[in-house]
Scaffold this motif. Structure first.
Motif, mmCIF file in Angstrom:
data_model
loop_
_atom_site.group_PDB
_atom_site.id
_atom_site.type_symbol
_atom_site.label_atom_id
_atom_site.label_comp_id
_atom_site.label_asym_id
_atom_site.label_seq_id
_atom_site.Cartn_x
_atom_site.Cartn_y
_atom_site.Cartn_z
ATOM 1 N N THR A 64 18.656 92.045 109.254
ATOM 2 C CA THR A 64 17.732 92.523 108.230
ATOM 3 C C THR A 64 18.462 93.490 107.299
ATOM 4 O O THR A 64 19.202 94.362 107.764
ATOM 5 C CB THR A 64 16.533 93.244 108.878
ATOM 6 N N GLY A 65 18.269 93.322 106.003
ATOM 7 C CA GLY A 65 18.934 94.194 105.041
ATOM 8 C C GLY A 65 19.041 93.539 103.684
ATOM 9 O O GLY A 65 18.304 92.587 103.369
ATOM 10 N N SER A 86 16.269 91.833 99.459
ATOM 11 C CA SER A 86 16.144 92.191 100.866
ATOM 12 C C SER A 86 15.682 90.979 101.672
ATOM 13 O O SER A 86 14.857 90.188 101.198
ATOM 14 C CB SER A 86 15.149 93.340 101.054
ATOM 15 N N VAL A 87 16.216 90.837 102.881
ATOM 16 C CA VAL A 87 15.829 89.743 103.766
ATOM 17 C C VAL A 87 15.543 90.311 105.152
ATOM 18 O O VAL A 87 15.994 91.401 105.503
ATOM 19 C CB VAL A 87 16.931 88.670 103.864
ATOM 20 N N HIS A 88 14.783 89.556 105.915
ATOM 21 C CA HIS A 88 14.528 89.890 107.312
ATOM 22 C C HIS A 88 15.241 88.878 108.195
ATOM 23 O O HIS A 88 15.505 87.736 107.784
ATOM 24 C CB HIS A 88 13.024 89.871 107.606
ATOM 25 N N GLU A 89 15.538 89.305 109.389
ATOM 26 C CA GLU A 89 16.202 88.411 110.329
ATOM 27 C C GLU A 89 15.391 87.133 110.497
ATOM 28 O O GLU A 89 14.167 87.171 110.615
ATOM 29 C CB GLU A 89 16.370 89.107 111.684
ATOM 30 N N ASP A 90 16.060 86.012 110.455
ATOM 31 C CA ASP A 90 15.489 84.659 110.587
ATOM 32 C C ASP A 90 14.874 84.130 109.294
ATOM 33 O O ASP A 90 14.406 82.985 109.261
ATOM 34 C CB ASP A 90 14.452 84.573 111.718
ATOM 35 N N ASP A 91 14.878 84.905 108.193
ATOM 36 C CA ASP A 91 14.496 84.333 106.897
ATOM 37 C C ASP A 91 15.506 83.264 106.503
ATOM 38 O O ASP A 91 16.718 83.427 106.708
ATOM 39 C CB ASP A 91 14.488 85.416 105.809
ATOM 40 N N ASP A 116 20.828 86.404 109.999
ATOM 41 C CA ASP A 116 20.921 86.862 111.382
ATOM 42 C C ASP A 116 20.783 88.379 111.481
ATOM 43 O O ASP A 116 21.102 88.977 112.503
ATOM 44 C CB ASP A 116 22.238 86.415 112.019
#
Length: 351
Positions: A52-53, A28-33, A50
């Motif tokens: 989250t998901g 899982s990643v967040h926006e801007d990671d 760009d």
């Protein structure tokens, strides 16, 4: 479903090398990671997500990719996409990575700008022994950034957990500590152990355990777990980090036993040589802020406890603002005021 596309990074290159994925496929990643590292003929660039998901790789590390090409998708629990295989290194018509050309590691654009600004040489970059050099690596190299000590990392985790989970409130009462200080001096002579404000307040707080049981309780959801004893932690920071050794059943200790225990803990705080049992089981914490000139301190409520009492040094008139941080889910302002006034009576009643 969002698509992670390669941006146009410069006008000279029609293809870039996907050096490595910074996030594993399916994580899982967040926006801007930052999720991927690509190399152009000019520099290595870290690409942010760009959306989250869940990140699904579409291109394997080591492959060449074009501007605007989809290299990953970001969304829910989508089916795993098979990454496009990486071609053999240095395929026909494709330049070799810069690291292969000059023996230097890859350097991200922020790291390169930092290196240029501070005169970091190629030899220094090689000596790092890293495949990819980022700005943080160079900051550590030049001493601009230091890792938190182990003890402080533990404090940071406790503070973060406290502020994210405990709705704390704060109340302070003015106390005259002149009589308590004279009492401590007399006790020092009597027990031949150093007795100070720490010992005075630990004994006074422990004496309120039966009258104010919620101040020594643990909140477990909507239930309250009461404690049979006053197990009081005392903050000690002698330059080697913050420790909170615990005086178990403090109400059952004589002044000599209490002073001896705190003296042992102070010695242990100089080296960090504590047993696990010394640092666990507190249900109330006394925080010491007795450095000269400190007039107010607002401690955090340690996870697993309901309160933290802040003891500051008295002024020339003997007065000091003694404050209580408390878990507002368990204790309300009226009870906090009653507790502090009872503590004030106990401390000012010493002679």
């Amino acid at each position: 479903m969002a698509e992670l596309r390669v941006p146009k990074l410069n006008t000279n290159d029609s293809e870039y090398l996907l050096v490595e994925w910074l996030v594993q496929d399916g994580d899982s990643v967040h926006e801007d990671d930052l999720v991927a590292l690509v190399e152009t003929s000019k520099a290595a660039e870290e690409l942010p997500a760009d959306a989250t998901g869940v990140l699904r790789h579409r291109v394997a590390a080591g492959a060449w990719c074009r501007p605007d090409q989809v290299i990953a998708t970001i969304g829910g629990d989508a089916a795993v996409a098979r990454p496009e295989p990486a071609p053999p290194p240095a395929a026909a018509g494709q330049p070799e990575p810069s690291a292969a050309r000059d023996g230097l590691p890859l350097v991200t654009a922020p790291a390169q700008a930092f290196a240029d600004e501070h005169g970091v040489t190629g030899e220094q970059l090689r000596e790092l022994g890293l495949k990819v050099v980022r700005k943080a690596d160079l900051e550590r190299l030049l001493g601009h950034v230091r890792d938190l000590p182990k003890v402080q990392r533990a404090v940071a985790r406790a503070v973060e957990l406290s502020h994210s989970t405990i709705p704390a409130a704060y109340l302070a009462v003015r106390m005259n500590l002149a009589g308590a200080i004279e009492h401590a001096k007399a006790e020092t002579r009597a027990v031949r152990r150093p007795v100070g404000l720490a010992e005075v307040f630990v004994q006074a707080v422990a004496g309120l355990h039966e009258r104010f049981p919620l101040f020594f309780a643990t909140l477990e959801g909507d239930r309250i777990r009461l404690s049979r004893t006053a197990d009081i932690g005392v903050t000690l920071d002698l330059g080697e980090g913050l420790y909170v050794p615990v005086l178990h059943d403090a109400g059952g200790l004589t002044t000599k036993e209490l002073a001896s225990a705190l003296m042992r803990h102070r010695l242990a705080a100089t080296t960090g040589d504590f047993r696990p049992s010394d640092l666990s089981g507190a249900n109330f914490v006394v925080t010491l802020h007795t450095e000269g000139g400190v007039v107010m301190a607002i401690p955090f409520v340690f996870p697993g406890t309901a309160c933290a009492l802040a003891v500051t040094s008295p002024g020339e008139d003997g007065g000091a603002d003694i404050g209580l941080a408390y878990d507002h889910r368990l204790i309300n302002g009226r009870e906090a005021a009653l507790f502090l006034h009872a503590l004030k009576a106990a401390v000012e009643g010493l002679s």
